[in-house]
Design an enzyme around this catalytic site. Structure first.
Site, PDB file in Angstrom:
ATOM      1  CD  GLU A 180      42.723  40.052  39.410  1.00 23.18           C
ATOM      2  OE1 GLU A 180      42.613  40.578  38.292  1.00 23.18           O
ATOM      3  OE2 GLU A 180      43.659  39.301  39.720  1.00 23.18           O
ATOM      4  CB  SER A 199      36.652  37.784  31.871  1.00 26.05           C
ATOM      5  OG  SER A 199      37.211  36.482  31.955  1.00 26.05           O
ATOM      6  N   GLY A 232      40.423  34.644  33.234  1.00 24.84           N
ATOM      7  CA  GLY A 232      40.803  33.876  32.051  1.00 24.84           C
ATOM      8  C   GLY A 232      39.709  32.946  31.541  1.00 24.84           C
ATOM      9  CD  GLU A 240      46.914  33.732  37.003  1.00 23.14           C
ATOM     10  OE1 GLU A 240      47.944  34.367  36.697  1.00 23.14           O
ATOM     11  OE2 GLU A 240      45.832  33.875  36.395  1.00 23.14           O
ATOM     12  CG  ASN A 244      48.794  40.146  35.779  1.00 22.59           C
ATOM     13  OD1 ASN A 244      49.956  39.914  35.418  1.00 22.59           O
ATOM     14  ND2 ASN A 244      48.124  39.345  36.602  1.00 22.59           N
ATOM     15  CD1 TRP A 245      50.468  42.920  29.696  1.00 21.55           C
ATOM     16  CD2 TRP A 245      52.651  43.273  29.343  1.00 21.55           C
ATOM     17  NE1 TRP A 245      50.593  44.076  28.959  1.00 21.55           N
ATOM     18  CE2 TRP A 245      51.921  44.310  28.723  1.00 21.55           C
ATOM     19  CE3 TRP A 245      54.053  43.286  29.257  1.00 21.55           C
ATOM     20  CZ2 TRP A 245      52.539  45.349  28.030  1.00 21.55           C
ATOM     21  CZ3 TRP A 245      54.665  44.322  28.572  1.00 21.55           C
ATOM     22  CH2 TRP A 245      53.916  45.338  27.963  1.00 21.55           C
ATOM     23  CE  LYS A 246      46.580  36.893  34.485  1.00 17.40           C
ATOM     24  NZ  LYS A 246      45.392  36.087  34.681  1.00 17.40           N
ATOM     25  CG  HIS A 263      47.329  37.384  40.330  1.00 19.75           C
ATOM     26  ND1 HIS A 263      46.970  36.148  39.838  1.00 19.75           N
ATOM     27  CD2 HIS A 263      46.690  38.303  39.569  1.00 19.75           C
ATOM     28  CE1 HIS A 263      46.147  36.333  38.818  1.00 19.75           C
ATOM     29  NE2 HIS A 263      45.960  37.624  38.634  1.00 19.75           N
ATOM     30  N   GLY A 305      43.979  41.040  32.419  1.00 20.06           N
ATOM     31  CA  GLY A 305      44.927  40.032  31.949  1.00 20.06           C
ATOM     32  C   GLY A 305      44.925  39.961  30.440  1.00 20.06           C
ATOM     33  N   GLY A 306      44.225  38.983  29.896  1.00 20.28           N
ATOM     34  CA  GLY A 306      44.255  38.697  28.464  1.00 20.28           C
ATOM     35  C   GLY A 306      44.069  39.908  27.559  1.00 20.28           C
TER      36      GLY A 306
HETATM   37  P1  13P Z   1      41.888  38.001  32.630  1.00 20.16           P
HETATM   38  O1  13P Z   1      41.583  39.438  32.324  1.00 20.16           O
HETATM   39  O2  13P Z   1      42.663  37.319  31.550  1.00 20.16           O
HETATM   40  O3  13P Z   1      40.678  37.262  33.070  1.00 20.16           O
HETATM   41  O4  13P Z   1      42.886  38.012  33.892  1.00 20.16           O
HETATM   42  C1  13P Z   1      42.550  38.728  35.027  1.00 20.16           C
HETATM   43  C2  13P Z   1      43.710  38.765  35.941  1.00 20.16           C
HETATM   44  O5  13P Z   1      44.096  37.773  36.527  1.00 20.16           O
HETATM   45  C3  13P Z   1      44.402  40.035  36.104  1.00 20.16           C
HETATM   46  O6  13P Z   1      45.286  39.991  37.182  1.00 20.16           O
END
Ligand code: 13P
Length: 250
Positions: free
Chosen positions: A168, A214, A174, A98, A10-12, A96, A235-236
């Site tokens: 999640e 994470s 994050g 977010e 997930n590149w956000k 998600h 994510g990251g």
């Molecule tokens: P991180 O891996 O940056 O914690 O993000 C997780 C996420 O929200 C994937 O959808």
């Protein structure tokens, strides 16, 4: 039968088209021939044509981070499932944390989006997870049950086969704080039990439940190595080809 794991990025709201293309060009050779797991990338909508073209005929699927539940209409700023399909996307994230936190997505909206994705043959990854205050108040189980029940309203066992769930925990996203494998497994068991109640043991046994929050190269094996954890939503650590590859090849 073992479930095939899915490792998803997930590149956000990161990367330009040039950066996205550079990622795919570097990443594909690193995972060429990797068939043990499914791999999927979730870039921003504006990057989809670039990423889909770069990943064409590879072992990497591409999807949207969000779709609208309506097929089309006056919804400024949104992406429809038909638009996703027209550019060659095959998957979508739904609900998600977010989206829930910053864009007021409710379980009811998540449910409507899930119906839309399934109707059009798009593979949905439905995201659920508790916030820190809920975990600390001992409400994790009830929150997960409510989110799963809400998301799956009026979904039949026949239609449910493509659905993937991502657990999640919001406090792990994050933050560098990861759920321990034991915590993740416990949550996944709660989710699978709820799916069993709603859709039957057969559907539940086949449904993939990913962990997200994470996930990094150094904890991917401990998490994805669990029988109950059917992959990761990253994510990251998915933003760089080498770190995402290390997770894919945990
Ligand atoms: P991180 O891996 O940056 O914690 O993000 C997780 C996420 O929200 C994937 O959808």
């Amino acid at each position: 039968m073992a479930r095939k794991k899915l490792i998803a990025a997930n590149w956000k709201m990161y990367k330009t088209p040039a950066e996205a293309k550079a990622f795919v060009d570097a990443f594909l050779p690193l995972v060429a021939g990797h068939t043990r797991d499914e791999i999927a990338l979730f870039p921003s909508p504006v990057l989809l044509p670039t990423v889909i073209a770069a990943a064409k005929d590879s072992n990497v699927a591409v999807g949207c981070q969000n779709i609208h539940f309506a097929e089309e209409g006056a919804y400024t700023g949104e992406t429809s499932v038909g638009q996703l399909i027209a550019v060659g996307g095959t998957h979508t994230l739904i609900g998600h944390s977010e989206r829930r936190q910053y864009f007021a997505e409710t379980d009811e909206i998540v449910n409507k989006k899930l119906h839309t994705a399934l109707k059009h043959g798009i593979v949905p990854i439905v995201c659920v997870g508790e916030v820190l205050a809920e975990r600390e108040a001992g409400k994790t189980e009830s929150v997960l049950k409510t989110q799963v029940t809400g998301a799956f309203a009026n979904i039949t066992a026949e239609a449910a086969a493509p659905i993937v769930i991502a657990y999640e925990p919001v406090w792990a996203i994050g933050t560098g704080k990861t759920a321990t494998p034991e915590m993740a497994v416990e949550a996944h068991k709660i989710i699978r039990a709820e799916v069993t109640k709603l859709l039957g043991a057969d559907v539940a046994a086949k449904m993939r439940i990913l962990y997200g929050g994470s996930v990094k190269p150094d904890n991917a094996t401990a998490l994805c190595g669990q029988e109950e954890i059917d992959g990761a939503l990253v994510g990251g650590a998915s933003l760089k080809p080498d770190s995402f590859t290390a997770i894919v090849k945990y």
